[in-house]
Write a protein that holds these residues in place. Structure first.
Motif, mmCIF file in Angstrom:
data_model
loop_
_atom_site.group_PDB
_atom_site.id
_atom_site.type_symbol
_atom_site.label_atom_id
_atom_site.label_comp_id
_atom_site.label_asym_id
_atom_site.label_seq_id
_atom_site.Cartn_x
_atom_site.Cartn_y
_atom_site.Cartn_z
ATOM 1 N N PHE A 1 0.833 -1.210 0.000
ATOM 2 C CA PHE A 1 0.000 0.000 0.000
ATOM 3 C C PHE A 1 0.866 1.259 0.000
ATOM 4 C CE2 PHE A 1 -1.998 3.437 2.409
ATOM 5 C CZ PHE A 1 -3.134 3.648 1.633
ATOM 6 N N ALA A 2 1.944 1.243 0.796
ATOM 7 C CA ALA A 2 2.835 2.401 0.876
ATOM 8 C C ALA A 2 3.505 2.668 -0.465
ATOM 9 C CB ALA A 2 3.879 2.186 1.966
ATOM 10 N N ARG A 3 3.936 1.577 -1.151
ATOM 11 C CA ARG A 3 4.572 1.747 -2.464
ATOM 12 C C ARG A 3 3.582 2.308 -3.480
ATOM 13 N NH1 ARG A 3 7.299 -3.202 -1.187
ATOM 14 N NH2 ARG A 3 5.705 -4.387 -2.326
ATOM 15 N N ARG A 4 2.358 1.790 -3.448
ATOM 16 C CA ARG A 4 1.331 2.283 -4.367
ATOM 17 C C ARG A 4 1.004 3.748 -4.102
ATOM 18 N NH1 ARG A 4 -3.062 -2.725 -4.420
ATOM 19 N NH2 ARG A 4 -1.803 -4.170 -5.682
ATOM 20 N N ALA A 5 0.910 4.093 -2.823
ATOM 21 C CA ALA A 5 0.620 5.476 -2.455
ATOM 22 C C ALA A 5 1.755 6.392 -2.903
ATOM 23 C CB ALA A 5 0.411 5.590 -0.955
ATOM 24 N N ALA A 6 2.992 5.921 -2.742
ATOM 25 C CA ALA A 6 4.144 6.726 -3.154
ATOM 26 C C ALA A 6 4.153 6.922 -4.665
ATOM 27 C CB ALA A 6 5.439 6.063 -2.687
ATOM 28 N N ILE B 1 3.815 10.487 -6.602
ATOM 29 C CA ILE B 1 4.834 10.960 -7.549
ATOM 30 C C ILE B 1 4.208 11.217 -8.921
ATOM 31 C CG2 ILE B 1 6.925 10.314 -8.801
ATOM 32 C CD1 ILE B 1 7.777 8.773 -6.270
ATOM 33 N N LYS B 2 3.340 10.304 -9.350
ATOM 34 C CA LYS B 2 2.683 10.473 -10.645
ATOM 35 C C LYS B 2 1.798 11.724 -10.645
ATOM 36 C CE LYS B 2 1.203 6.781 -12.631
ATOM 37 N NZ LYS B 2 0.396 5.588 -13.008
#
Length: 231
Positions: A6-11, A15-16
Protein backbone atom coordinates in the motif's frame (compact mmCIF):
# COMPACT_ATOMS: atom_id res chain seq x y z
CA UNK A 1 3.61 -7.06 3.39
CA UNK A 2 0.21 -5.56 2.66
CA UNK A 3 1.20 -2.32 4.37
CA UNK A 4 4.42 -2.13 2.34
CA UNK A 5 2.49 -2.73 -0.90
CA UNK A 6 0.00 0.00 0.00
CA UNK A 7 2.84 2.40 0.88
CA UNK A 8 4.57 1.75 -2.46
CA UNK A 9 1.33 2.28 -4.37
CA UNK A 10 0.62 5.48 -2.46
CA UNK A 11 4.14 6.73 -3.15
CA UNK A 12 3.83 5.94 -6.87
CA UNK A 13 0.42 7.63 -6.99
CA UNK A 14 1.81 10.71 -5.25
CA UNK A 15 4.83 10.96 -7.55
CA UNK A 16 2.68 10.47 -10.64
CA UNK A 17 0.18 13.09 -9.47
CA UNK A 18 3.01 15.52 -8.69
CA UNK A 19 4.54 15.07 -12.15
CA UNK A 20 1.15 15.59 -13.81
CA UNK A 21 0.57 18.73 -11.75
CA UNK A 22 4.00 20.19 -12.51
CA UNK A 23 3.85 19.44 -16.23
CA UNK A 24 0.24 20.59 -16.49
CA UNK A 25 0.86 23.86 -14.67
CA UNK A 26 3.93 24.60 -16.80
CA UNK A 27 1.89 24.03 -19.98
CA UNK A 28 -0.97 26.15 -18.61
CA UNK A 29 1.33 29.05 -17.75
CA UNK A 30 3.06 28.65 -21.11
CA UNK A 31 -0.23 29.00 -22.97
CA UNK A 32 -1.17 32.14 -21.05
CA UNK A 33 2.17 33.62 -22.00
CA UNK A 34 0.64 34.13 -25.46
CA UNK A 35 -3.13 33.70 -25.07
CA UNK A 36 -5.52 35.81 -22.98
CA UNK A 37 -7.04 33.77 -20.13
CA UNK A 38 -10.55 33.02 -21.43
CA UNK A 39 -12.10 32.84 -17.95
CA UNK A 40 -11.02 32.58 -14.32
CA UNK A 41 -12.33 30.88 -11.19
CA UNK A 42 -13.30 34.29 -9.79
CA UNK A 43 -15.34 35.10 -12.89
CA UNK A 44 -17.13 31.77 -12.70
CA UNK A 45 -17.88 32.17 -8.98
CA UNK A 46 -19.29 35.66 -9.46
CA UNK A 47 -21.32 34.55 -12.48
CA UNK A 48 -22.86 31.79 -10.38
CA UNK A 49 -23.81 34.44 -7.83
CA UNK A 50 -25.63 36.33 -10.58
CA UNK A 51 -23.16 39.16 -11.13
CA UNK A 52 -22.37 38.28 -14.73
CA UNK A 53 -19.06 38.75 -16.52
CA UNK A 54 -18.05 41.96 -18.28
CA UNK A 55 -14.54 42.03 -19.71
CA UNK A 56 -12.77 43.47 -22.73
CA UNK A 57 -9.13 42.52 -23.20
CA UNK A 58 -6.74 45.31 -24.14
CA UNK A 59 -3.03 44.91 -24.83
CA UNK A 60 -0.77 46.81 -22.45
CA UNK A 61 0.73 48.74 -25.37
CA UNK A 62 -2.74 50.08 -26.20
CA UNK A 63 -3.51 51.06 -22.62
CA UNK A 64 -2.65 54.45 -21.20
CA UNK A 65 0.68 54.21 -19.33
CA UNK A 66 -1.11 55.87 -16.44
CA UNK A 67 -2.92 52.61 -15.65
CA UNK A 68 0.19 50.47 -15.15
CA UNK A 69 1.86 53.28 -13.23
CA UNK A 70 -1.18 53.61 -10.99
CA UNK A 71 -1.14 49.86 -10.33
CA UNK A 72 2.54 50.02 -9.38
CA UNK A 73 1.92 53.09 -7.22
CA UNK A 74 -0.96 51.40 -5.42
CA UNK A 75 0.03 47.77 -5.22
CA UNK A 76 3.72 47.13 -5.79
CA UNK A 77 6.34 49.87 -5.96
CA UNK A 78 9.12 47.31 -6.43
CA UNK A 79 7.37 45.42 -9.24
CA UNK A 80 10.22 45.88 -11.72
CA UNK A 81 12.97 44.93 -9.27
CA UNK A 82 11.69 41.89 -7.36
CA UNK A 83 11.36 38.29 -8.53
CA UNK A 84 7.73 37.80 -7.62
CA UNK A 85 7.96 38.36 -3.87
CA UNK A 86 8.65 41.53 -1.91
CA UNK A 87 9.77 40.25 1.48
CA UNK A 88 10.28 43.73 2.91
CA UNK A 89 6.68 44.63 2.05
CA UNK A 90 5.48 41.38 3.61
CA UNK A 91 7.37 42.13 6.81
CA UNK A 92 6.03 45.68 6.90
CA UNK A 93 2.47 44.45 6.37
CA UNK A 94 2.88 41.84 9.11
CA UNK A 95 4.12 44.43 11.61
CA UNK A 96 1.36 46.85 10.63
CA UNK A 97 -1.32 44.22 11.16
CA UNK A 98 0.14 43.24 14.53
CA UNK A 99 -0.07 46.85 15.63
CA UNK A 100 -3.80 46.77 14.92
CA UNK A 101 -4.05 49.38 12.18
CA UNK A 102 -7.57 50.00 10.95
CA UNK A 103 -6.87 48.81 7.40
CA UNK A 104 -5.51 45.27 7.18
CA UNK A 105 -2.50 45.32 4.89
CA UNK A 106 -1.42 42.62 2.51
CA UNK A 107 2.10 42.01 1.27
CA UNK A 108 1.17 40.50 -2.08
CA UNK A 109 2.97 41.72 -5.17
CA UNK A 110 1.34 42.25 -8.55
CA UNK A 111 2.95 38.97 -9.63
CA UNK A 112 1.30 37.11 -6.75
CA UNK A 113 -2.04 38.73 -7.46
CA UNK A 114 -1.74 37.82 -11.13
CA UNK A 115 -1.02 34.20 -10.23
CA UNK A 116 -4.03 34.13 -7.91
CA UNK A 117 -6.41 35.89 -10.29
CA UNK A 118 -5.44 33.99 -13.43
CA UNK A 119 -4.98 30.45 -12.08
CA UNK A 120 -6.54 30.12 -8.63
CA UNK A 121 -9.41 31.27 -6.41
CA UNK A 122 -9.81 34.23 -4.07
CA UNK A 123 -10.29 32.63 -0.66
CA UNK A 124 -8.36 29.84 0.97
CA UNK A 125 -5.67 29.08 3.49
CA UNK A 126 -2.23 27.58 3.24
CA UNK A 127 -3.07 25.41 0.22
CA UNK A 128 -4.06 28.41 -1.88
CA UNK A 129 -1.04 30.36 -0.67
CA UNK A 130 1.28 27.47 -1.53
CA UNK A 131 -0.18 27.16 -5.03
CA UNK A 132 0.01 30.92 -5.41
CA UNK A 133 3.73 30.85 -4.63
CA UNK A 134 4.27 28.09 -7.20
CA UNK A 135 2.40 29.90 -9.98
CA UNK A 136 4.12 33.16 -9.06
CA UNK A 137 7.51 31.53 -9.58
CA UNK A 138 6.34 30.06 -12.89
CA UNK A 139 5.11 33.34 -14.34
CA UNK A 140 8.23 35.15 -13.20
CA UNK A 141 10.37 32.55 -14.98
CA UNK A 142 8.23 32.09 -18.08
CA UNK A 143 6.73 35.54 -18.65
CA UNK A 144 8.36 38.96 -19.02
CA UNK A 145 7.26 41.57 -16.51
CA UNK A 146 5.28 43.31 -19.23
CA UNK A 147 3.12 40.22 -19.72
CA UNK A 148 2.54 39.86 -15.98
CA UNK A 149 1.25 43.43 -15.83
CA UNK A 150 -0.83 42.95 -18.96
CA UNK A 151 -2.60 39.89 -17.59
CA UNK A 152 -3.07 41.53 -14.20
CA UNK A 153 -4.70 44.61 -15.70
CA UNK A 154 -7.04 42.44 -17.76
CA UNK A 155 -8.24 39.88 -15.21
CA UNK A 156 -8.32 41.85 -11.94
CA UNK A 157 -11.84 42.64 -10.76
CA UNK A 158 -12.49 46.37 -11.14
CA UNK A 159 -16.13 46.31 -10.04
CA UNK A 160 -19.03 43.94 -9.48
CA UNK A 161 -18.82 41.50 -12.39
CA UNK A 162 -16.35 43.77 -14.19
CA UNK A 163 -12.84 42.56 -15.01
CA UNK A 164 -9.86 44.44 -16.31
CA UNK A 165 -8.89 48.08 -16.61
CA UNK A 166 -10.52 48.48 -20.02
CA UNK A 167 -13.93 47.21 -18.91
CA UNK A 168 -13.57 49.25 -15.74
CA UNK A 169 -12.78 52.38 -17.72
CA UNK A 170 -15.85 51.87 -19.90
CA UNK A 171 -18.00 51.26 -16.83
CA UNK A 172 -16.85 54.26 -14.83
CA UNK A 173 -15.79 56.85 -17.37
CA UNK A 174 -17.46 55.94 -20.67
CA UNK A 175 -14.24 55.54 -22.68
CA UNK A 176 -11.65 52.82 -23.11
CA UNK A 177 -8.42 52.44 -21.16
CA UNK A 178 -6.29 54.03 -23.88
CA UNK A 179 -7.60 57.44 -22.76
CA UNK A 180 -7.31 57.05 -18.99
CA UNK A 181 -6.06 60.18 -17.28
CA UNK A 182 -3.83 59.99 -14.24
CA UNK A 183 -6.79 60.70 -11.94
CA UNK A 184 -9.00 58.07 -13.61
CA UNK A 185 -6.30 55.40 -13.51
CA UNK A 186 -5.70 56.18 -9.85
CA UNK A 187 -9.39 55.74 -9.10
CA UNK A 188 -9.48 52.34 -10.76
CA UNK A 189 -6.35 51.32 -8.85
CA UNK A 190 -8.02 52.45 -5.62
CA UNK A 191 -10.93 50.09 -6.35
CA UNK A 192 -8.75 47.01 -6.89
CA UNK A 193 -8.34 45.91 -3.25
CA UNK A 194 -12.13 45.93 -2.62
CA UNK A 195 -13.94 45.92 -5.99
CA UNK A 196 -17.23 44.78 -4.42
CA UNK A 197 -17.35 47.71 -1.99
CA UNK A 198 -15.70 50.59 -3.85
CA UNK A 199 -16.68 52.67 -6.86
CA UNK A 200 -14.34 54.74 -9.03
CA UNK A 201 -17.00 57.31 -9.93
CA UNK A 202 -17.46 60.05 -7.33
CA UNK A 203 -15.56 58.11 -4.66
CA UNK A 204 -15.94 59.15 -1.05
CA UNK A 205 -14.15 58.61 2.25
CA UNK A 206 -11.21 56.22 2.26
CA UNK A 207 -11.57 55.40 -1.45
CA UNK A 208 -11.29 59.06 -2.40
CA UNK A 209 -8.32 59.69 -0.12
CA UNK A 210 -6.57 56.55 -1.33
CA UNK A 211 -7.18 57.49 -4.98
CA UNK A 212 -5.70 60.95 -4.41
CA UNK A 213 -2.63 59.38 -2.80
CA UNK A 214 -2.18 57.02 -5.73
CA UNK A 215 -2.53 59.91 -8.19
CA UNK A 216 0.34 61.73 -6.50
CA UNK A 217 2.47 58.60 -6.54
CA UNK A 218 1.93 58.01 -10.28
CA UNK A 219 4.24 60.91 -11.02
CA UNK A 220 6.91 59.39 -8.81
CA UNK A 221 6.62 56.04 -10.61
CA UNK A 222 7.30 57.78 -13.91
CA UNK A 223 9.96 60.13 -12.53
CA UNK A 224 12.03 57.41 -10.87
CA UNK A 225 11.57 54.79 -13.59
CA UNK A 226 9.67 52.34 -11.41
CA UNK A 227 7.86 51.19 -14.55
CA UNK A 228 11.04 50.75 -16.63
CA UNK A 229 10.47 47.01 -17.11
CA UNK A 230 7.26 47.77 -19.03
CA UNK A 231 8.93 49.84 -21.76
Amino acid sequence: MAKQTFARRAARWFIKSLVIFVVGSVIWVGLYRFLPPPITVTMIANAVDGRGITKDWMALDDMSPNMARAAIAAEDGNFCSHFGFDFKAMQKAFKSNLQGERRIRGGSTISQQTAKNAFLWQNGGYLRKGLEAWFTLLIEVMWPKKRIMEVYLNVAETGLGTYGANAGSMRYFGHDASRLSRAEAARIAAVLPLPKKREAVAPTGQTRRYGNTIQRRVGQVSRYGLDSCLK
